[in-house]
Write an enzyme that holds these catalytic residues in place. Structure first.
Site, PDB file in Angstrom:
ATOM      1  N   SER A  41     -13.966 -44.803  18.271  1.00 21.04           N
ATOM      2  CA  SER A  41     -15.130 -44.141  18.877  1.00 21.04           C
ATOM      3  C   SER A  41     -16.466 -44.669  18.383  1.00 21.04           C
ATOM      4  O   SER A  41     -17.486 -44.448  19.033  1.00 21.04           O
ATOM      5  CB  SER A  41     -15.068 -42.631  18.621  1.00 21.04           C
ATOM      6  OG  SER A  41     -14.985 -42.364  17.232  1.00 21.04           O
ATOM      7  N   GLY A  79     -10.636 -41.901  18.591  1.00 16.86           N
ATOM      8  CA  GLY A  79      -9.463 -41.296  17.972  1.00 16.86           C
ATOM      9  C   GLY A  79      -8.319 -42.234  17.668  1.00 16.86           C
ATOM     10  O   GLY A  79      -7.302 -41.812  17.113  1.00 16.86           O
ATOM     11  N   ASN A 111      -9.911 -44.346  11.556  1.00 18.90           N
ATOM     12  CA  ASN A 111      -8.856 -43.360  11.796  1.00 18.90           C
ATOM     13  C   ASN A 111      -7.526 -43.720  11.143  1.00 18.90           C
ATOM     14  O   ASN A 111      -6.542 -43.006  11.319  1.00 18.90           O
ATOM     15  CB  ASN A 111      -8.643 -43.183  13.305  1.00 18.90           C
ATOM     16  CG  ASN A 111      -9.902 -42.694  13.998  1.00 18.90           C
ATOM     17  OD1 ASN A 111     -10.576 -41.782  13.524  1.00 18.90           O
ATOM     18  ND2 ASN A 111     -10.242 -43.314  15.121  1.00 18.90           N
ATOM     19  N   ASP A 233     -22.239 -35.528  13.029  1.00 19.74           N
ATOM     20  CA  ASP A 233     -21.389 -35.819  11.868  1.00 19.74           C
ATOM     21  C   ASP A 233     -21.861 -37.101  11.206  1.00 19.74           C
ATOM     22  O   ASP A 233     -22.914 -37.633  11.549  1.00 19.74           O
ATOM     23  CB  ASP A 233     -19.915 -35.912  12.286  1.00 19.74           C
ATOM     24  CG  ASP A 233     -19.683 -36.959  13.379  1.00 19.74           C
ATOM     25  OD1 ASP A 233     -20.370 -37.998  13.363  1.00 19.74           O
ATOM     26  OD2 ASP A 233     -18.821 -36.742  14.246  1.00 19.74           O
ATOM     27  N   HIS A 236     -20.315 -40.803  14.008  1.00 21.00           N
ATOM     28  CA  HIS A 236     -20.651 -41.201  15.376  1.00 21.00           C
ATOM     29  C   HIS A 236     -22.162 -41.328  15.561  1.00 21.00           C
ATOM     30  O   HIS A 236     -22.922 -40.457  15.160  1.00 21.00           O
ATOM     31  CB  HIS A 236     -20.070 -40.186  16.358  1.00 21.00           C
ATOM     32  CG  HIS A 236     -18.587 -40.050  16.219  1.00 21.00           C
ATOM     33  ND1 HIS A 236     -18.009 -39.055  15.460  1.00 21.00           N
ATOM     34  CD2 HIS A 236     -17.577 -40.797  16.718  1.00 21.00           C
ATOM     35  CE1 HIS A 236     -16.691 -39.189  15.501  1.00 21.00           C
ATOM     36  NE2 HIS A 236     -16.401 -40.241  16.262  1.00 21.00           N
TER      37      HIS A 236
END
Length: 268
Positions: A41, A79, A111, A233, A236
């Site tokens: 992402s 993800g 991830n 966050d 991102h």
């Protein structure tokens, strides 16, 4: 009758000429190289249309590259880890489109640190770049699976790309918005390190995005970075952050010795 024959002959000649021109145009289009981008992402957020005000750097690389001469296809998806991008069949789909002379820019790692097996995401990889494996019955997919190391999956991307006659470029993951004593916390002991080691062992191009971007963040200052480049966050990025990161990718490409992709970059 003679006139009809002459007209028909001219028509055939004209049609043949048009077919030749059309064929040449198709061949030219096929000869145009493509940059394939794969990742998570931070490379393409959501649908790639600014969902929630967030963007990935892959959606802004076009600002740095002459797309009249080379195409860009961003197949990154949120993800996913270096493992699940493969196990979900996404890499096979990309690989089927790659032709000789294309480029594959890859960035994974954000991830990969999750659980190897759970009923939520099951996307983790074994740490490092070794050949060790873990055999599981995937609680999420219900499938039997042999899980490899982060480096193993990255090597697969590289070797598959090479086999298609294309050029792989490995990137370390971009840094998170995490600071300590005025310095951005790097991933120099894990995924940035392992990405570089993989690229070095396979003798392919490597861009240390983790370091390049961290240095840019520090030059701008913690407060500016936190308010301008991040919203919800520490991972991102906003549009401004994605644009800065795309510029860092272009900077990295330009620094690669012997990489012909640099000739497609706009001069800045």
């Amino acid at each position: 009758m003679v006139n009809n024959t002459i007209i028909m002959t001219k028509f055939i000649i004209l049609s043949s000429a048009l077919l030749i021109l059309l064929s040449a145009s198709v061949d030219k289009a096929r000869q145009k190289p493509t940059i394939f981008i794969i990742g998570d992402s931070t490379v393409k957020n959501g649908s790639g249309k600014g969902d929630g005000g967030l963007w990935g750097w892959g959606d802004y690389l076009y600002q740095r590259v002459d797309t009249n001469k080379i195409s860009i296809l961003n197949f990154a998806i949120g993800g996913r880890s270096s493992r699940t991008f493969i196990t979900e069949g996404r890499w096979d789909n990309v690989l089927s489109m790659i032709k000789p002379g294309d480029y594959v820019i890859m960035q994974f790692g954000h991830n990969d640190g999750g659980p190897v097996n759970d009923n939520s995401r099951a996307r983790g990889t074994i740490q490092g770049i070794g050949e060790e494996t873990q055999e599981i019955d995937n609680m999420l997919t219900g499938k039997h699976e042999i899980v490899h190391s982060y480096g193993w999956y990255m090597r697969k991307y590289v070797t598959d790309t090479k086999a298609k006659g294309a050029i792989p470029i490995v990137c370390s993951p971009i840094p998170r918005n995490m600071w300590e004593n005025g310095k951005v916390i790097r991933a120099e002991k894990d995924y940035a390190k392992w990405a570089e080691e993989t690229a070095r062992s396979e003798k392919v191009f490597f861009i240390n995005l983790n370091e390049i971007i961290a240095s840019k963040y520090e030059a701008l200052g913690e407060d500016t970075v936190k308010t301008k480049f991040f919203l919800t966050d520490h991972t991102h990025t906003t549009e401004a952050g994605a644009i800065l990161n795309a510029g860092a990718v272009a900077e990295g490409i330009r620094s690669l010795k012997g990489c012909r992709l640099s000739k497609y970059l706009y001069k800045r």
